[in-house]
Enzyme design. Structure first.
Site, short mmCIF file in Angstrom:
data_model
loop_
_atom_site.label_atom_id
_atom_site.label_comp_id
_atom_site.label_asym_id
_atom_site.label_seq_id
_atom_site.Cartn_x
_atom_site.Cartn_y
_atom_site.Cartn_z
N CYS A 275 0.85 -1.22 0.03
CA CYS A 275 0.02 -0.03 0.17
C CYS A 275 0.96 1.29 -0.24
CB CYS A 275 -0.75 -0.16 1.53
SG CYS A 275 -1.93 1.21 1.40
N ASN A 276 0.85 2.03 -0.91
CA ASN A 276 1.52 3.26 -1.08
C ASN A 276 1.19 4.39 -0.02
OD1 ASN A 276 2.91 3.58 -4.24
ND2 ASN A 276 1.00 2.02 -4.01
N CYS B 217 -0.75 3.87 -6.41
CA CYS B 217 -1.77 2.89 -5.22
C CYS B 217 -1.71 1.71 -5.93
CB CYS B 217 -3.07 4.02 -5.33
SG CYS B 217 -4.32 3.31 -4.59
N THR B 218 -1.64 0.63 -5.12
CA THR B 218 -1.73 -0.80 -5.57
C THR B 218 -3.10 -1.11 -5.93
OG1 THR B 218 -2.13 -1.39 -3.25
CG2 THR B 218 0.00 -1.35 -4.10
N1 DGL Z 1 -3.78 0.24 -2.00
C1 DGL Z 1 -3.68 1.75 -1.35
C2 DGL Z 1 -2.41 2.47 -1.73
O1 DGL Z 1 -1.68 1.94 -2.26
C3 DGL Z 1 -5.19 2.16 -1.23
C4 DGL Z 1 -4.94 3.34 -0.27
C5 DGL Z 1 -6.48 3.45 0.24
O2 DGL Z 1 -6.81 2.84 1.00
O3 DGL Z 1 -6.81 4.98 0.24
O4 DGL Z 1 -2.21 3.50 -1.60
#
Ligand code: DGL
Length: 261
Positions: free
Chosen positions: A73-74, A183-184
Site C-alpha cells: 500500500c503506497n 496506489c496498488t
Molecule cells: N492500495 C492503497 C495504496 O496503495 C490504497 C489506499 C487507500 O485505501 O486509500 O495507496
C-alpha cells in the site's frame, strides 16, 4: 525459518496486485495476505491513523509468524514504514510511486502521478519528488473515489470511467508521456487506462519492482524458502469476502477467509 510465510497487507483488495507479482517471482513462498477493507480507504485518513492501522496489521502478521512484511500500500508505506521498521525487527518492504523510472523515461519532461491524498501529502513522497523529479513537471492528481469503487466491486462501471477521464484530462493537457500509478488498487485499472490514454503514454506501476526487491531482501537475509512444496496461500479480509474473491479467484483456486482485525 525459510518456510515461514511472507506477510502482505493493504487497506483492502488492491495489494493483491503485489501478491500476484510476488507469487509469480517466488512461487514456492508461503504467503499470508491481509485486506483491511473494513478501514479502507486509508488515503483520506490522517498520518497518525494510517500509522495506527499499519501497526495493527503488521502485529497480526508477526503473530502469524511471518519472516518478512510487504506493505502493499503506497499510502501506508509513505506514512508508516519508518515507524514499522523502528518497531519490528524483521525485514519490511514497501511500495511508493515509481517517480524515478518515470523521470528517467520521460521525453516531454512532464509526468502524471495518480495516487491517494495520503500518499501525495506525505513527507516521503515530497522527498522522492525532490530527489528524482526536480527538473520535471509533475502533475499530481488525487484519485478520490477510485479505491471505494474498486472495494465495492465497481471497477468496470461507467462511474469509474467518467472519474478517470476527469483525472486524466488535465494531465493530457500538460503533455505527460508517463503516468505513474501510485496506489496498488490502481493496477487493476490498467486495461481501462490503456483504452482511455493515447498509445504513446507509458503506464508505470511498481508491482514487479516490489517483487524483485522482496527476493533480494530474502536472499540477503538467507530467508528464501528452498523447498519445492506447493505453498500455503492464505487471504484474510475483515469485510465481505466477495470482492477479494472476485479479484484473485476467478478459477476458485485460493481460499478467502473472513477474520475480524
Ligand atoms: N492500495 C492503497 C495504496 O496503495 C490504497 C489506499 C487507500 O485505501 O486509500 O495507496
Amino acid at each position: 525459518m525459510s518456510k515461514q510465510p511472507i506477510g502482505i497487507f493493504d487497506s483492502g483488495v488492491g495489494g493483491t496486485s503485489i501478491w500476484y507479482e510476488v507469487h509469480k517471482l517466488l512461487p514456492y513462498e508461503n504467503t499470508v495476505y491481509l485486506a483491511d477493507s473494513k478501514h479502507a480507504p486509508y488515503g483520506t485518513k490522517t498520518p497518525s491513523e494510517i500509522i495506527r492501522l499499519s501497526l495493527k496489521n503488521t502485529e497480526l502478521l508477526v503473530q502469524k509468524n511471518c519472516k518478512l512484511i510487504i506493505v502493499a500500500c503506497n499510502t501506508a508505506t509513505t506514512n508508516a514504514i519508518q515507524t514499522l521498521r523502528k518497531t519490528y525487527n524483521i525485514p519490511i518492504v514497501g511500495i511508493e510511486p515509481a517517480l524515478k523510472p518515470a523521470a528517467l523515461q520521460t521525453k516531454t519532461k512532464s509526468i502524471g502521478v495518480l495516487a491517494t491524498k495520503g500518499t501525495l501529502s506525505s513527507n516521503l513522497f515530497h522527498k522522492t519528488t525532490d530527489l528524482y523529479a526536480n527538473n520535471i513537471r509533475v502533475i499530481e492528481q488525487i484519485g478520490e473515489g477510485i479505491v471505494g469503487l474498486i472495494e465495492a466491486g465497481k471497477l468496470h462501471s461507467e462511474t469509474m470511467k467518467t472519474l478517470l477521464k476527469s483525472y486524466l484530462n488535465p494531465m493530457l493537457d500538460a503533455n505527460i508521456d508517463c503516468l505513474v500509478l501510485g496506489c496498488t488498487h490502481y493496477t487493476y485499472l490498467i486495461p481501462i487506462l490503456v483504452k482511455l490514454l493515447p498509445q504513446h503514454i507509458k503506464i508505470i506501476d511498481a508491482g514487479e519492482a516490489v517483487a524483485k526487491q522482496t527476493k533480494a531482501v530474502l536472499t540477503h537475509h538467507k530467508l528464501i524458502n528452498t523447498t519445492n512444496d506447493y505453498p500455503s496461500i492464505t487471504f484474510y479480509t475483515n469485510a465481505n469476502t466477495k470482492e477479494l474473491k472476485a479479484l484473485i479467484n476467478p478459477s476458485n483456486t485460493f481460499k478467502v477467509t473472513y477474520l475480524d482485525f
